[in-house]
Scaffold this motif. Structure first.
Motif, mmCIF file in Angstrom:
data_model
loop_
_atom_site.group_PDB
_atom_site.id
_atom_site.type_symbol
_atom_site.label_atom_id
_atom_site.label_comp_id
_atom_site.label_asym_id
_atom_site.label_seq_id
_atom_site.Cartn_x
_atom_site.Cartn_y
_atom_site.Cartn_z
ATOM 1 N N LEU A 262 2.021 45.365 77.772
ATOM 2 C CA LEU A 262 2.124 45.700 76.348
ATOM 3 C C LEU A 262 2.087 47.211 76.132
ATOM 4 O O LEU A 262 2.793 47.745 75.272
ATOM 5 C CB LEU A 262 0.983 45.042 75.574
ATOM 6 N N ALA A 263 1.267 47.908 76.921
ATOM 7 C CA ALA A 263 1.137 49.360 76.763
ATOM 8 C C ALA A 263 2.416 50.093 77.125
ATOM 9 O O ALA A 263 2.596 51.247 76.726
ATOM 10 C CB ALA A 263 -0.021 49.880 77.618
ATOM 11 N N ASP A 264 3.308 49.451 77.870
ATOM 12 C CA ASP A 264 4.596 50.055 78.194
ATOM 13 C C ASP A 264 5.694 49.640 77.221
ATOM 14 O O ASP A 264 6.855 50.009 77.400
ATOM 15 C CB ASP A 264 5.023 49.666 79.615
ATOM 16 N N TYR A 265 5.319 48.867 76.172
ATOM 17 C CA TYR A 265 6.351 48.343 75.273
ATOM 18 C C TYR A 265 6.096 48.671 73.800
ATOM 19 O O TYR A 265 7.039 48.800 73.023
ATOM 20 C CB TYR A 265 6.458 46.824 75.444
ATOM 21 N N VAL A 266 4.840 48.778 73.396
ATOM 22 C CA VAL A 266 4.537 49.013 71.988
ATOM 23 C C VAL A 266 3.735 50.312 71.834
ATOM 24 O O VAL A 266 3.355 50.943 72.821
ATOM 25 C CB VAL A 266 3.754 47.832 71.372
ATOM 26 N N ASP A 267 3.471 50.672 70.597
ATOM 27 C CA ASP A 267 2.685 51.866 70.273
ATOM 28 C C ASP A 267 1.286 51.731 70.896
ATOM 29 O O ASP A 267 0.508 50.847 70.534
ATOM 30 C CB ASP A 267 2.589 51.993 68.752
ATOM 31 N N ARG A 268 0.976 52.604 71.829
ATOM 32 C CA ARG A 268 -0.295 52.513 72.541
ATOM 33 C C ARG A 268 -1.485 52.767 71.622
ATOM 34 O O ARG A 268 -2.564 52.215 71.807
ATOM 35 C CB ARG A 268 -0.288 53.496 73.714
ATOM 36 N N ARG A 269 -1.295 53.610 70.626
ATOM 37 C CA ARG A 269 -2.379 53.890 69.686
ATOM 38 C C ARG A 269 -2.757 52.643 68.903
ATOM 39 O O ARG A 269 -3.932 52.361 68.668
ATOM 40 C CB ARG A 269 -1.953 55.019 68.744
ATOM 41 N N LYS A 270 -1.763 51.839 68.477
ATOM 42 C CA LYS A 270 -2.057 50.611 67.740
ATOM 43 C C LYS A 270 -2.806 49.612 68.616
ATOM 44 O O LYS A 270 -3.716 48.909 68.149
ATOM 45 C CB LYS A 270 -0.759 49.981 67.230
ATOM 46 N N LEU A 271 -2.426 49.516 69.873
ATOM 47 C CA LEU A 271 -3.131 48.607 70.786
ATOM 48 C C LEU A 271 -4.603 48.980 70.887
ATOM 49 O O LEU A 271 -5.488 48.114 70.823
ATOM 50 C CB LEU A 271 -2.486 48.650 72.174
ATOM 51 N N VAL A 272 -4.872 50.268 71.046
ATOM 52 C CA VAL A 272 -6.260 50.717 71.160
ATOM 53 C C VAL A 272 -7.017 50.425 69.864
ATOM 54 O O VAL A 272 -8.161 49.940 69.895
ATOM 55 C CB VAL A 272 -6.315 52.218 71.490
ATOM 56 N N PHE A 273 -6.403 50.694 68.719
ATOM 57 C CA PHE A 273 -7.071 50.488 67.436
ATOM 58 C C PHE A 273 -7.479 49.031 67.243
ATOM 59 O O PHE A 273 -8.638 48.721 66.906
ATOM 60 C CB PHE A 273 -6.152 50.929 66.292
ATOM 61 N N TRP A 274 -6.542 48.110 67.465
ATOM 62 C CA TRP A 274 -6.845 46.698 67.211
ATOM 63 C C TRP A 274 -7.776 46.117 68.272
ATOM 64 O O TRP A 274 -8.587 45.224 67.981
ATOM 65 C CB TRP A 274 -5.560 45.889 67.097
ATOM 66 N N ALA A 275 -7.692 46.624 69.488
ATOM 67 C CA ALA A 275 -8.649 46.188 70.511
ATOM 68 C C ALA A 275 -10.054 46.665 70.149
ATOM 69 O O ALA A 275 -11.043 45.939 70.321
ATOM 70 C CB ALA A 275 -8.242 46.716 71.876
ATOM 71 N N GLU A 276 -10.154 47.879 69.632
ATOM 72 C CA GLU A 276 -11.450 48.417 69.196
ATOM 73 C C GLU A 276 -12.017 47.555 68.064
ATOM 74 O O GLU A 276 -13.219 47.257 68.029
ATOM 75 C CB GLU A 276 -11.277 49.862 68.728
ATOM 76 N N ALA A 277 -11.161 47.135 67.149
ATOM 77 C CA ALA A 277 -11.608 46.262 66.059
ATOM 78 C C ALA A 277 -12.105 44.927 66.598
ATOM 79 O O ALA A 277 -13.100 44.371 66.116
ATOM 80 C CB ALA A 277 -10.459 46.047 65.065
ATOM 81 N N GLY A 278 -11.417 44.395 67.619
ATOM 82 C CA GLY A 278 -11.854 43.145 68.230
ATOM 83 C C GLY A 278 -13.221 43.268 68.885
ATOM 84 O O GLY A 278 -14.066 42.366 68.785
ATOM 85 N N LEU A 279 -13.455 44.381 69.556
ATOM 86 C CA LEU A 279 -14.759 44.613 70.180
ATOM 87 C C LEU A 279 -15.854 44.722 69.125
ATOM 88 O O LEU A 279 -16.998 44.291 69.352
ATOM 89 C CB LEU A 279 -14.714 45.877 71.035
ATOM 90 N N ALA A 280 -15.530 45.285 67.963
ATOM 91 C CA ALA A 280 -16.507 45.369 66.877
ATOM 92 C C ALA A 280 -16.900 43.978 66.393
ATOM 93 O O ALA A 280 -18.086 43.702 66.142
ATOM 94 C CB ALA A 280 -15.934 46.199 65.723
ATOM 95 N N VAL A 281 -15.922 43.094 66.263
ATOM 96 C CA VAL A 281 -16.212 41.712 65.847
ATOM 97 C C VAL A 281 -17.132 41.027 66.854
ATOM 98 O O VAL A 281 -18.108 40.344 66.479
ATOM 99 C CB VAL A 281 -14.901 40.919 65.684
ATOM 100 N N LEU A 282 -16.873 41.203 68.139
ATOM 101 C CA LEU A 282 -17.703 40.576 69.170
ATOM 102 C C LEU A 282 -19.124 41.138 69.156
ATOM 103 O O LEU A 282 -20.093 40.400 69.394
ATOM 104 C CB LEU A 282 -17.056 40.766 70.541
#
Length: 435
Positions: free
Chosen positions: A75-95
């Motif tokens: 995914l990091a080679d296909y989409v905006d890497r900044r968006k991946l980091v942002f939404w993954a960070e949000a997921g970690l906050a939920v956990l």
């Protein structure tokens, strides 16, 4: 150049806006996460009293990571890497919020801790490859050694301050306060990541697929210096990663009040190397440096296990942390200076497996070994096996031992030039301008 400047930490990448934002976000997030990293094993120790149960956290985290690291890399080679980091960070906050809720109920559940640990590892499989792949886009190649040192510095500050605060908090407060503090740090990191400009995928990026993942694996296998970085670190961490035993070793020296010092001592050793890391830019035999550092890590862990006093145990961890930092710096330089951008995400996923597989399985090995050899014996023999394994890998990987970073950088430049020419040839020719 003065001797002082030759060894001083290079702050040049911090002049770049997006690097500063990412650096701040990652630093705050790492600080909070390290507090939780210390607290979960302590909470499990309180609930079960079994070092093997604590060690099994590593296996639970590894299983989803084995799959998600490849997905995250593609995914990091296909989409905006900044968006991946942002939404993954949000997921970690939920956990983290779920950890807080589990701590607030009358009887916290062990299975909840394991489920959340597994889910966090899966999300991390998206987060870390995107973050690692984003770094070469935030600063030029010649600053990658400085970028690596600065990233290590913010991680080390988190590793020193986070566990120290965690030890004080869990000794005096309920663990719910610890998880609540970590949850609050995500607000700052999400704001900073949200302000970072988009990091567009490489030109003609490949859609994530099994074929694209296999291409990344094949590329890694074709590079003996990359294979060397993976195997040397896995060997060192599998045999000589004693973190799962920290809560029990701490009992020998005073209990929870000194638990955070073990984590902080490891990070202190790393910090000492980081703030004097200017010399690393002049070292080109990166493979040899990684091997020597891995062997020194094992010796530091042996000293930690044999120590009869708290100060000697902490000294062993400082030596180990310094050695691990040297290894990590040069492994990072090999990765960031030599891997073409269109493969950076997929290779970052493989790198993630290499530097997390060893510690995760090492926790289980330590917990299981403690049942046979005792806590100190499990630590000491792990360090001895790390040194022996490093020597064996040096003999088995002569190309890695001889690797020169200048040759690797030249190879990357040639590969990217060839790809640019290939893409240019595939573009339709521009129509002639009418007279």
């Amino acid at each position: 150049m003065t001797s002082k400047r030759r060894f001083a930490l290079d702050l040049t990448p911090l002049r770049r806006r997006d690097f500063r934002l990412v650096y701040t976000a990652a630093g705050v997030s790492s600080f909070g996460s390290m507090i939780t990293y210390v607290t979960i094993p302590f909470q499990l120790k309180q609930m079960t009293g079994d070092p093997l149960i604590v060690g099994l956290l590593g296996v639970v985290e590894l299983v989803p990571l084995l799959f998600m690291a490849f997905v995250g890399g593609a995914l990091a080679d296909y989409v905006d890497r900044r968006k991946l980091v942002f939404w993954a960070e949000a997921g970690l906050a939920v956990l983290t919020g779920l950890l807080l809720l589990n701590a607030l109920v009358g009887s916290p559940q062990v299975w909840v801790l394991f489920v959340i640990a597994g889910l966090a590892a899966a999300v991390d499989g998206i987060h870390r490859p995107a973050m690692d792949a984003m770094m070469p886009r935030l600063a030029p190649a010649e600053e990658m050694a400085s970028v690596g040192a600065l990233n290590s510095l913010r991680w080390q500050v988190a590793q020193i301050a986070g566990p120290t605060l965690a030890g004080l908090m869990i000794a005096n407060l309920d663990v719910a306060w610890v998880f609540g503090f970590d949850l609050a740090t995500f607000a700052i990191s999400l704001i900073c990541f949200g302000l970072v400009r988009a990091v567009a995928p490489p030109e003609a990026a490949e859609r994530p697929s099994l074929r694209s993942v296999v291409e990344g694996v094949r590329y890694a296998r074709s590079r003996p210096e990359l294979i060397g970085t993976y195997l040397v670190d896995i060997n060192a961490m599998f045999f000589a990663f004693p973190v799962a035993l920290y809560p029990w070793v701490a009992d020998k020296y005073g209990g929870a009040s000194v638990l955070g010092l073990f984590y902080a001592a490891l990070a202190t050793g790393s910090l000492l190397v980081t703030i004097t890391s200017g010399w690393t830019a002049r070292v080109h035999r990166h493979g040899l440096a990684v091997l020597v550092a891995a062997g020194a890590w094992g010796l530091g862990i042996v000293l930690f296990g044999l120590a009869g006093s708290l100060w000697l145990a902490l000294l062993g961890l400082v030596v180990a942390g310094a050695s691990d930092m040297i290894s990590g710096l040069f492994r990072g330089v090999i990765w960031n200076q030599t891997i073409p951008d269109h493969l950076r995400g997929r290779l970052a996923g493989i790198e993630m497996l290499s530097y997390l597989t060893g510690p995760m399985l090492g926790q289980t090995r330590a917990g299981l070994s403690a049942r046979w050899w005792g806590y100190s014996g499990a630590v000491v023999w792990g360090g001895v096996l790390c040194v022996a394994g490093t020597g064996a890998l040096a003999a088995a990987l002569p190309a890695f031992l001889r690797y020169d970073g200048r040759e690797g950088l030249a190879r990357k430049q040639a590969e990217e030039a060839a790809r640019a020419a290939e893409l240019a040839a595939l573009r339709p020719a521009e129509a002639p301008t009418p007279a």
